[in-house]
Design an enzyme around this catalytic site. Structure first.
Site, short mmCIF file in Angstrom:
data_model
loop_
_atom_site.label_atom_id
_atom_site.label_comp_id
_atom_site.label_asym_id
_atom_site.label_seq_id
_atom_site.Cartn_x
_atom_site.Cartn_y
_atom_site.Cartn_z
N LYS A 50 -0.81 22.86 39.44
CA LYS A 50 -0.41 21.73 40.26
C LYS A 50 -0.92 20.43 39.65
O LYS A 50 -0.51 19.36 40.03
CB LYS A 50 -1.02 21.88 41.67
N GLY A 51 -1.87 20.55 38.71
CA GLY A 51 -2.60 19.39 38.21
C GLY A 51 -1.74 18.29 37.63
O GLY A 51 -2.10 17.11 37.70
N GLU A 106 1.26 18.37 30.92
CA GLU A 106 0.02 18.97 31.40
C GLU A 106 -0.99 17.89 31.75
O GLU A 106 -0.93 16.77 31.23
CB GLU A 106 -0.52 19.92 30.30
N ASP A 107 -1.91 18.20 32.65
CA ASP A 107 -2.92 17.22 33.02
C ASP A 107 -4.02 17.11 31.97
O ASP A 107 -4.42 16.03 31.58
CB ASP A 107 -3.54 17.55 34.40
N ASP A 110 -8.20 21.73 27.68
CA ASP A 110 -9.63 21.99 27.68
C ASP A 110 -9.93 23.02 26.58
O ASP A 110 -10.07 22.66 25.42
CB ASP A 110 -10.00 22.47 29.09
N LYS A 138 -9.94 17.33 26.10
CA LYS A 138 -11.38 17.51 25.86
C LYS A 138 -11.51 18.32 24.58
O LYS A 138 -11.71 19.54 24.62
CB LYS A 138 -12.02 18.29 27.03
N PHE A 159 -16.68 17.49 33.64
CA PHE A 159 -15.65 17.95 34.57
C PHE A 159 -15.11 16.74 35.33
O PHE A 159 -15.86 15.99 35.95
CB PHE A 159 -16.19 18.99 35.55
N VAL A 160 -13.80 16.53 35.24
CA VAL A 160 -13.19 15.36 35.87
C VAL A 160 -12.27 15.76 37.02
O VAL A 160 -11.66 16.83 37.00
CB VAL A 160 -12.43 14.50 34.84
N ASP A 166 -8.25 18.82 40.20
CA ASP A 166 -8.99 19.27 41.37
C ASP A 166 -10.30 19.95 41.03
O ASP A 166 -10.53 20.36 39.89
CB ASP A 166 -8.14 20.27 42.16
N ARG A 172 -7.62 15.97 44.44
CA ARG A 172 -6.41 15.65 43.66
C ARG A 172 -5.86 14.26 43.97
O ARG A 172 -5.22 13.63 43.14
CB ARG A 172 -5.29 16.67 43.93
P1 IMP Z 1 -7.52 25.31 29.26
O1 IMP Z 1 -6.65 26.53 29.31
O2 IMP Z 1 -8.97 25.66 29.15
O3 IMP Z 1 -7.09 24.31 28.23
O4 IMP Z 1 -7.48 24.68 30.69
C1 IMP Z 1 -6.51 23.90 31.16
C2 IMP Z 1 -6.60 23.82 32.68
O5 IMP Z 1 -7.95 23.90 33.17
C3 IMP Z 1 -6.11 22.48 33.10
O6 IMP Z 1 -4.72 22.51 33.27
C4 IMP Z 1 -6.87 22.24 34.38
O7 IMP Z 1 -6.16 22.78 35.45
C5 IMP Z 1 -8.17 22.97 34.21
N1 IMP Z 1 -9.26 22.03 33.81
C6 IMP Z 1 -9.87 21.95 32.62
N2 IMP Z 1 -10.80 20.98 32.59
C7 IMP Z 1 -10.76 20.42 33.82
C8 IMP Z 1 -11.50 19.34 34.44
O8 IMP Z 1 -12.37 18.67 33.85
N3 IMP Z 1 -11.17 19.05 35.72
C9 IMP Z 1 -10.21 19.73 36.42
N4 IMP Z 1 -9.51 20.74 35.88
C10 IMP Z 1 -9.78 21.09 34.59
MG MG Z 2 -3.51 22.26 34.82
#
Ligand code: IMP
Ligand code: MG
Length: 182
Positions: A50-51, A106-107, A110, A138, A159-160, A166, A172
Site C-alpha cells: 500500500k506504501g 514503489e515507495d 531497502d 536506502k 526507519f521512515v 507505515d 501513512r
Molecule cells: P525491501 O524488499 O527490503 O527492499 O523492502 C521494501 C519494502 O519494505 C518497502 O516497500 C516498504 O514497504 C518496506 N520498508 C522498508 N524500509 C522502510 C521504512 O523505512 N519505512 C517503512 N517501510 C519500509
Molecule cells: Mg512498499
C-alpha cells in the site's frame, strides 16, 4: 496548534527527514523526466500496495503523457521492520502486461528483495519495457544488487514513516517523511 498523536507518539516530536514541500518539488521533477522519457508512449504504472499509493497519486497528476494504472500487493515484512526475505503476491494485476511499457512505482527500496522479485516476476510476463521508479532508496541496506531507474531521494539507514509509509499500518497519512527511531 493542537497536539497530534498517533499510536502514542507525538507527531511533532518525530524528526522530519524530508518535508512535504521537498517531496512535492522532487515529485514534479521526476514526473517531468518520466514524461519526457515516455513521450509518444502510454505506460502502465503499477503501484506497489500500500506504501506507494500516495506517491503514485501525486506522480500521475504531474505526468503529461497518457497512462494507465494498476496495483499489485506483495508481502515481505508482515508487520515488523525486519525483512524476512520471503516475497509473496497478495493481490495480482487485473490485466496482462504483454507488450506494454510497464513502470513499477514503489515507495522505498531497502534490501532490494521486493523489487528484485517483482522485476523478475513481471519481467517474465513479456512487457515491452520494464522500469522502476521509487521515491526513496536506502542503498546501505541492500541484500541483493538492485538499481532503480528513477529515484527521488537516497536516505540514510533509518526507519521512515509518512507519505504512504507505515509502521504497523500507522502513520501513512503524514504529509512529511519522518524518522521513527526505536
Ligand atoms: P525491501 O524488499 O527490503 O527492499 O523492502 C521494501 C519494502 O519494505 C518497502 O516497500 C516498504 O514497504 C518496506 N520498508 C522498508 N524500509 C522502510 C521504512 O523505512 N519505512 C517503512 N517501510 C519500509
Ligand atoms: Mg512498499
Amino acid at each position: 496548534m493542537t497536539e497530534h498523536f498517533i499510536n502514542g507518539k507525538r507527531i511533532e516530536d518525530l524528526e522530519i527527514i524530508i518535508s512535504s514541500e521537498q517531496i512535492q518539488s522532487r515529485v514534479r521533477e521526476m514526473a517531468a523526466l518520466i514524461s519526457n522519457d515516455y513521450r509518444g508512449k502510454r505506460p502502465l504504472l503499477i503501484g506497489v500496495l500500500k506504501g506507494a499509493v500516495i506517491f503514485l497519486s501525486d506522480l500521475i497528476r504531474s505526468l503529461t503523457i497518457p497512462l494507465e494504472i494498476d496495483f499489485i500487493a506483495v508481502s515481505s515484512y508482515g508487520n515488523s521492520t525486519a525483512s524476512s526475505g520471503v516475497v509473496r503476491i497478495l493481490k495480482d494485476l487485473e490485466q496482462s502486461i504483454q507488450g506494454k511499457d510497464v513502470l513499477i512505482v514503489e515507495d522505498i527500496v531497502d534490501t532490494g528483495l521486493t523489487l528484485n522479485y517483482l522485476v523478475d516476476n513481471l519481467g517474465s510476463r513479456q512487457p515491452k519495457s520494464l522500469k522502476v521508479v521509487t521515491l526513496l532508496d536506502k542503498p546501505d541496506r541492500r541484500k541483493v544488487v538492485f538499481e532503480p531507474d528513477y529515484c527521488g531521494f537516497a536516505i540514510p539507514d533509518r526507519f521512515v514513516i509518512g507519505y504512504g509509509l507505515d509502521y504497523g499500518e500507522d502513520f501513512r497519512q503524514l504529509a512529511d517523511l519522518r524518522a521513527l527511531d526505536e
